[in-house]
Scaffold this active site. Structure first.
Site, mmCIF file in Angstrom:
data_model
loop_
_atom_site.group_PDB
_atom_site.id
_atom_site.type_symbol
_atom_site.label_atom_id
_atom_site.label_comp_id
_atom_site.label_asym_id
_atom_site.label_seq_id
_atom_site.Cartn_x
_atom_site.Cartn_y
_atom_site.Cartn_z
ATOM 1 N N TRP A 34 70.188 -13.239 55.094
ATOM 2 C CA TRP A 34 68.515 -13.539 55.057
ATOM 3 C C TRP A 34 67.741 -12.490 54.883
ATOM 4 C CZ3 TRP A 34 67.642 -17.545 52.417
ATOM 5 C CH2 TRP A 34 68.494 -18.585 52.459
ATOM 6 N N ASP A 103 60.555 -12.773 59.573
ATOM 7 C CA ASP A 103 61.039 -13.918 59.223
ATOM 8 C C ASP A 103 61.683 -14.528 60.343
ATOM 9 O OD1 ASP A 103 62.429 -16.288 58.113
ATOM 10 O OD2 ASP A 103 63.736 -15.095 56.640
ATOM 11 N N LYS A 127 63.909 -26.133 60.210
ATOM 12 C CA LYS A 127 65.142 -25.966 61.186
ATOM 13 C C LYS A 127 64.583 -26.453 62.524
ATOM 14 C CE LYS A 127 66.992 -22.982 58.305
ATOM 15 N NZ LYS A 127 68.144 -23.291 57.566
HETATM 16 N N1 PMP Z 1 65.129 -17.170 56.046
HETATM 17 C C1 PMP Z 1 66.060 -17.512 56.887
HETATM 18 C C2 PMP Z 1 66.379 -16.894 58.255
HETATM 19 C C3 PMP Z 1 66.791 -18.889 56.861
HETATM 20 O O1 PMP Z 1 67.461 -19.257 57.643
HETATM 21 C C4 PMP Z 1 66.310 -19.461 55.497
HETATM 22 C C5 PMP Z 1 66.937 -20.855 55.383
HETATM 23 N N2 PMP Z 1 68.273 -21.359 55.660
HETATM 24 C C6 PMP Z 1 65.478 -19.009 54.642
HETATM 25 C C7 PMP Z 1 64.977 -17.623 55.147
HETATM 26 C C8 PMP Z 1 65.294 -19.593 53.560
HETATM 27 O O2 PMP Z 1 64.334 -20.906 53.482
HETATM 28 P P1 PMP Z 1 63.878 -21.757 52.681
HETATM 29 O O3 PMP Z 1 65.212 -22.298 52.070
HETATM 30 O O4 PMP Z 1 62.926 -22.717 53.205
HETATM 31 O O5 PMP Z 1 63.118 -21.196 51.470
#
Ligand code: PMP
Length: 291
Positions: A34, A103, A127
């Site tokens: 991520w 994040d 989450k």
């Molecule tokens: N950052 C992290 C740490 C994530 O786990 C996720 C989704 N699994 C995201 C960003 C992306 O989030 P979204 O799909 O809501 O854009």
């Protein structure tokens, strides 16, 4: 505190557009999948410095604060507090000269955090605090500034702050569900209790994995995530069988992140301890049958 449409992926691009002044670059800690996504999106809009990387450890351990190399012209430093795909979590947060941006999508509201240490925190809701479609952004007043000319006004933190997140119609049902989750968290002891539950869930699972003969967790123990427990079968050919049989026992979505493979147990706020016990019972039976 902003309640914005879309997920954290939208923020990956909006951070440099909203926070950086002309000529500034942005520092990023490359901790896993991520963080890399955040980096590649930020690169579309700004100069990005990777200040430290877990790549040399195949994303199984985090670089220590001493290894971070900050840049003199950085406007902020970005971290991913919990790497959902490769199961690494920052336990502590450094005090930096530039605003710290995090994040927290996969561990927001799973533990108390020193909010005053951050310039900005963002988290998709799906989450630990609701459903997809909503992203919570906590941003320090000092970082709000007039939007750059080409940024749509709905994507400007300053505009949304001024309009109390109602510049355009908010995602009302997602907000409603988050309201219910926040009440549930408070009624169940708040963040200290969420933290304790997360520690209890993950401790029990890691302990079992570390003593088993057929499962292995490669993540460095001090950096292991309390939320996303990633592990592998020593015999990788058994992974699909494991996942299929687990589903037959009512244990779903255990496939590791697409970029990682292996197995991942995501233990978000809504997961009871009984869920972990049931997983361990299944893993034990599988070990007896295949060990
Ligand atoms: N950052 C992290 C740490 C994530 O786990 C996720 C989704 N699994 C995201 C960003 C992306 O989030 P979204 O799909 O809501 O854009």
């Amino acid at each position: 505190m902003l309640f914005l449409q879309g997920g954290a992926s939208v923020q990956f691009g909006l951070l440099p557009l909203n926070l950086l002044h002309p000529g500034q670059s942005a520092d990023y800690l490359e901790s896993g999948h991520w963080a890399r996504r955040a980096i590649s999106e930020a690169r579309r809009h700004a100069r990005v410095n990777v200040i430290a990387s877990a790549a040399a450890q195949s994303f199984t351990a985090l670089p220590s604060f001493e290894q971070w190399r900050s840049s003199p012209d950085a406007g902020y430093c970005h971290i991913t507090s919990n790497e959902t795909g490769n199961g690494l979590q920052l336990r502590d947060f450094p005090q930096l000269a530039v605003p710290l941006v995090a994040d927290m999508t996969s561990d927001f509201l799973t533990r108390p955090i020193p909010v005053d240490r951050f310039g900005l925190i963002y988290a998709s809701a799906q989450k630990n605090l609701g459903i997809a479609g909503l992203c919570v952004v906590i941003v320090h007043q000092n970082l709000l500034r007039r939007p750059p000319r080409h940024l749509p006004a709905a994507f400007s933190y300053a505009v949304q702050a001024e309009q109390q997140s109602r510049f355009n119609t908010p995602p009302t049902f997602a907000l409603y569900v988050t309201g219910l989750m926040l009440r549930w968290i408070r009624q169940n002891g708040g963040l200290p209790a969420m933290d304790e539950a997360a520690q209890r869930r993950s401790r029990e699972l890691y302990r079992y994995i570390d003593t088993s003969r057929i499962y292995r967790c490669r993540q460095h123990p001090p950096d292991r995530s309390a939320i996303n427990v990633c592990f592998r079968l020593i015999e990788p050919g058994s992974t699909d069988t494991f996942v299929q049989q687990a589903a037959q026992h009512g244990l779903y979505n255990l496939h590791g992140h697409a970029a990682e493979g292996g197995i991942r147990a995501s233990l978000y706020n809504a997961m009871p301890q009984a869920g972990v016990r049931r997983l361990i019972a299944f893993m034990t039976a599988f070990e007896h049958a295949h060990g």
